[in-house]
Design a protein around this motif. Structure first.
Motif, PDB file in Angstrom:
ATOM      1  N   LEU A 228      30.150 -65.074  62.635  1.00 19.72           N
ATOM      2  CA  LEU A 228      31.287 -64.295  63.110  1.00 19.72           C
ATOM      3  C   LEU A 228      31.480 -62.772  62.757  1.00 19.72           C
ATOM      4  O   LEU A 228      31.470 -62.569  61.621  1.00 19.72           O
ATOM      5  CB  LEU A 228      32.339 -65.050  62.483  1.00 19.72           C
TER       6      LEU A 228
ATOM      7  N   ALA B 204      31.568 -73.469  56.229  1.00 19.89           N
ATOM      8  CA  ALA B 204      31.674 -74.054  57.537  1.00 19.89           C
ATOM      9  C   ALA B 204      32.766 -73.292  58.411  1.00 19.89           C
ATOM     10  O   ALA B 204      33.363 -72.679  57.892  1.00 19.89           O
ATOM     11  CB  ALA B 204      32.138 -75.343  57.407  1.00 19.89           C
TER      12      ALA B 204
ATOM     13  N   HIS C 260      46.431 -79.975  57.369  1.00 21.13           N
ATOM     14  CA  HIS C 260      45.496 -78.855  58.133  1.00 21.13           C
ATOM     15  C   HIS C 260      44.253 -79.507  58.653  1.00 21.13           C
ATOM     16  O   HIS C 260      43.200 -79.698  57.945  1.00 21.13           O
ATOM     17  CB  HIS C 260      45.219 -77.930  57.006  1.00 21.13           C
TER      18      HIS C 260
ATOM     19  N   MET D 246      38.081 -74.654  64.156  1.00 21.49           N
ATOM     20  CA  MET D 246      39.436 -74.734  64.423  1.00 21.49           C
ATOM     21  C   MET D 246      40.003 -76.017  64.309  1.00 21.49           C
ATOM     22  O   MET D 246      39.406 -77.110  64.748  1.00 21.49           O
ATOM     23  CB  MET D 246      39.389 -73.932  65.845  1.00 21.49           C
ATOM     24  N   THR D 247      41.435 -75.931  64.236  1.00 23.12           N
ATOM     25  CA  THR D 247      41.952 -77.157  64.517  1.00 23.12           C
ATOM     26  C   THR D 247      41.699 -77.869  65.696  1.00 23.12           C
ATOM     27  O   THR D 247      41.668 -78.896  65.777  1.00 23.12           O
ATOM     28  CB  THR D 247      43.494 -76.940  64.517  1.00 23.12           C
TER      29      THR D 247
ATOM     30  N   LYS E 163      46.302 -67.948  55.497  1.00 22.29           N
ATOM     31  CA  LYS E 163      45.459 -66.696  56.267  1.00 22.29           C
ATOM     32  C   LYS E 163      46.189 -65.466  56.038  1.00 22.29           C
ATOM     33  O   LYS E 163      47.749 -65.606  56.281  1.00 22.29           O
ATOM     34  CB  LYS E 163      44.971 -67.114  57.568  1.00 22.29           C
TER      35      LYS E 163
ATOM     36  N   GLY F   9      49.205 -70.810  64.711  1.00 22.09           N
ATOM     37  CA  GLY F   9      49.657 -70.127  65.862  1.00 22.09           C
ATOM     38  C   GLY F   9      49.969 -68.652  65.384  1.00 22.09           C
ATOM     39  O   GLY F   9      51.119 -68.422  65.008  1.00 22.09           O
TER      40      GLY F   9
END
Ligand code: ADP
Length: 542
Positions: free
Chosen positions: A432, A328, A235, A331-332, A526, A191
């Motif tokens: 993306l 790839a 993760h 998301m979680t 990140k 988050g």
């Protein structure tokens, strides 16, 4: 009329039972804290996981209770994956890189009753335990009695160790059978804004996701592989590999806390890893090390990379070494695999440069999930490779809301808004362009921050780069590039800007380049663009 086929619930215990019976001798190698290697196999992991499950019952853990882990990738963590979920409790993997305040928050939010932790997280445990007395009854140190750190825990919180716990159980435990929709594991997303939110996986979603993950056009794990997940088990379940490897009968090599480039290269070569997975930062670091030392990855045949955009230059560099990087995206909240970049018959015909351009996209939707791009007017963007839309997904392993946050429900057949923006091309490849919150809108034109970053990191002297929107008096927003130089290199704004000249339209060239010593990184590695925006949004107004 119903089919006349057996119906067995899709349970996580069935994975390790299968692996123990049919691939019992396939190796599980763990690098321990002291750097030594621990060797085990699936038969042993299954036996110890069953003992762990029995011991948890002895500690009063019941179906649906949350049992947390604070651990790196290792054989004991693997036993927790199977022991905890297998008995019907929920394996809550906590990211140890989070701030202690956030760790305490999520333990309390999840109401974890037991916490398994690697011994070297003692300082975190000491800071967190006093704030978690409401639910936490015991901390289990993942090691033997000699590895338990001196910890002064609050009254009512026991300090145990993994080895004694397992030794106190016997082999008489049988894996229980229950509904496949039972919650199996819980992972809070880091988050970038607000508190972390919990994604609650089920046995069914985990099995379907892992089977899809093992498919040939996805991660393609096979029995002859030796899989080294650098992506942490905290993760998004290490992108399914702790399940997928035993499903395939592939050996599993777990690097523990030794994630620096020299250690990883030594482990990959020493243990003959054929397949690995991790975020771009890891592969960038390895590349630098390989170049500096002249060493090679001797056995790695391919890698999977995701979590943030994989720079084209990085792919090209590994390609030269004969190691394809497969990108790839997910998301979680999507367990995490939604798209994987594998060629189709049509795209195999592309010339090498065009093929690399395509491979630098996020890939095609895997069966079991669906993805679409929705424009501002609510319609789906055409598959023209150009029109961007907000990406949404649904599928057997996509969350239908966050744990204990009823206001976030999207329903099983709804579409989950990812917060990412992208295009579809005619062959279904998703590219993306941004995260909604990272978009740069200059005088009505969208500029992709990912494109700018990709170009910047291809500059020979740039180690890392982030493009952010800075407020501009005329254009509302203009791109500002924040870069870090490679060790020992000098970087100037002019040389970086010159590098952009023939690569993007003029309006996309950043207005300014800031050279800084380091960029802020979040708990999953990140770049925290929100931190950069907070700091530099006014830079062009000065
Ligand atoms: P967090 O935002 O907490 O790090 P996740 O680890 O679940 O959460 O990250 C999901 C996000 O990471 C995606 O929504 C997307 O923005 C980014 N991401 C993941 N894979 C890729 C990829 N291959 N290319 C670009 N961005 C990616």
């Amino acid at each position: 009329m119903l089919g006349q086929m057996q119906c067995q619930p899709l349970l996580i215990s069935s994975i390790i039972r299968y692996a123990a019976r049919h691939h019992g001798r396939a190796e599980v190698v763990s690098k321990l804290a002291d750097g030594s290697l621990h060797r085990s196999n699936y038969a042993e992991v299954e036996r110890r996981s069953r003992r762990l499950a029995q011991a948890l019952g002895g500690l009063g853990v019941k179906l649906g209770d949350r049992v947390a882990t604070l651990a790196m990738n290792g054989h004991r963590h693997l036993e927790c994956y199977y022991g905890i979920s297998g008995m019907g409790a929920v394996c809550h993997t906590i990211n140890p890189r989070l701030a202690t305040d956030d760790i305490a928050y999520i333990i309390n939010h999840a109401e974890d009753v037991v916490l398994f932790a690697d011994p070297f997280f003692a300082a975190t445990l000491a800071a967190v335990a006093p704030a978690c007395t409401a639910s936490l009854r015991a901390i289990v140190i993942m090691g033997g009695p000699g590895e338990v750190p001196a910890l002064d825990l609050p009254a009512g919180m026991a300090l145990l160790n993994h080895e004694d716990l397992i030794a106190g159980a016997d082999d008489g435990y049988a894996w229980p059978i229950f509904d496949e929709n039972t919650a199996s594991s819980l992972c809070y997303t880091s988050g970038t804004t607000g508190r972390p939110k919990g994604v609650l996986y089920s046995h069914r979603s985990t099995l379907l996701h892992s089977m899809a993950g093992n498919a040939g056009d996805a991660l393609g794990v096979r029995a002859a592989d030796r899989v080294l997940p650098v992506v942490p088990m905290f993760h998004a379940n290490a992108w399914s590999l702790p399940y997928g490897a035993p499903m395939a009968g592939a050996a599993l090599i777990l690097p523990g806390r030794h994630l620096d480039a020299p250690s990883l290269v030594a482990l990959m070569n020493g243990e003959r890893a054929t397949f690995s997975a991790g975020v771009p930062t890891i592969w960038l670091g390895l590349l630098q090390h390989l170049r500096e030392t002249g060493t090679r990855l001797e056995t790695v045949k391919r890698t999977v990379c995701g979590g943030s955009a994989v720079p084209r230059a990085l792919m090209a560099a590994y390609e030269e070494m004969g190691i394809p990087i497969v990108q790839a995206w997910g998301m979680t909240e999507s367990s995490p695999i939604a798209t994987v970049n594998a060629p189709t018959e049509a795209t195999l015909k592309l010339e090498p440069e065009a093929a690399l351009d395509l491979r630098a996209t996020q890939g095609r939707t895997v069966f079991g999930a669906d993805v679409r791009a929705i424009r501002e007017d609510g319609t789906e963007a055409p598959w023209d490779g150009e029109t961007p839309g907000n990406l949404e997904f649904q599928g057997h392993w996509v969350a239908n809301g966050y744990f204990r946050q009823p206001d976030t429900a999207v329903g099983d057949h709804g579409w989950f808004p990812t917060g990412d923006v992208g295009t579809f091309d005619a062959n279904g490849f998703v590219r993306l362009t941004d995260r909604t919150k990272d978009l740069i809108k200059s005088g009505g034109e969208w500029i992709s921050s990912i494109d700018l970053e990709n170009i910047a990191v291809a500059h020979p002297d740039v180690a890392e780069a982030a493009a952010i929107a800075a407020t501009h008096p005329k254009w509302a927003e203009r791109p500002l590039l924040v870069v870090v130089a490679k060790p020992g290199r000098e970087l100037t704004e002019a040389s970086v800007l010159a590098f952009f000249a023939d690569k993007v339209p003029k309006f996309s060239v950043p207005d300014a380049v800031l050279v800084v010593d380091e960029l802020p990184h979040g708990a999953t590695g990140k770049i925290q663009k929100n931190v950069l925006r907070a700091k530099y949004a006014g830079y062009l107004m000065a």
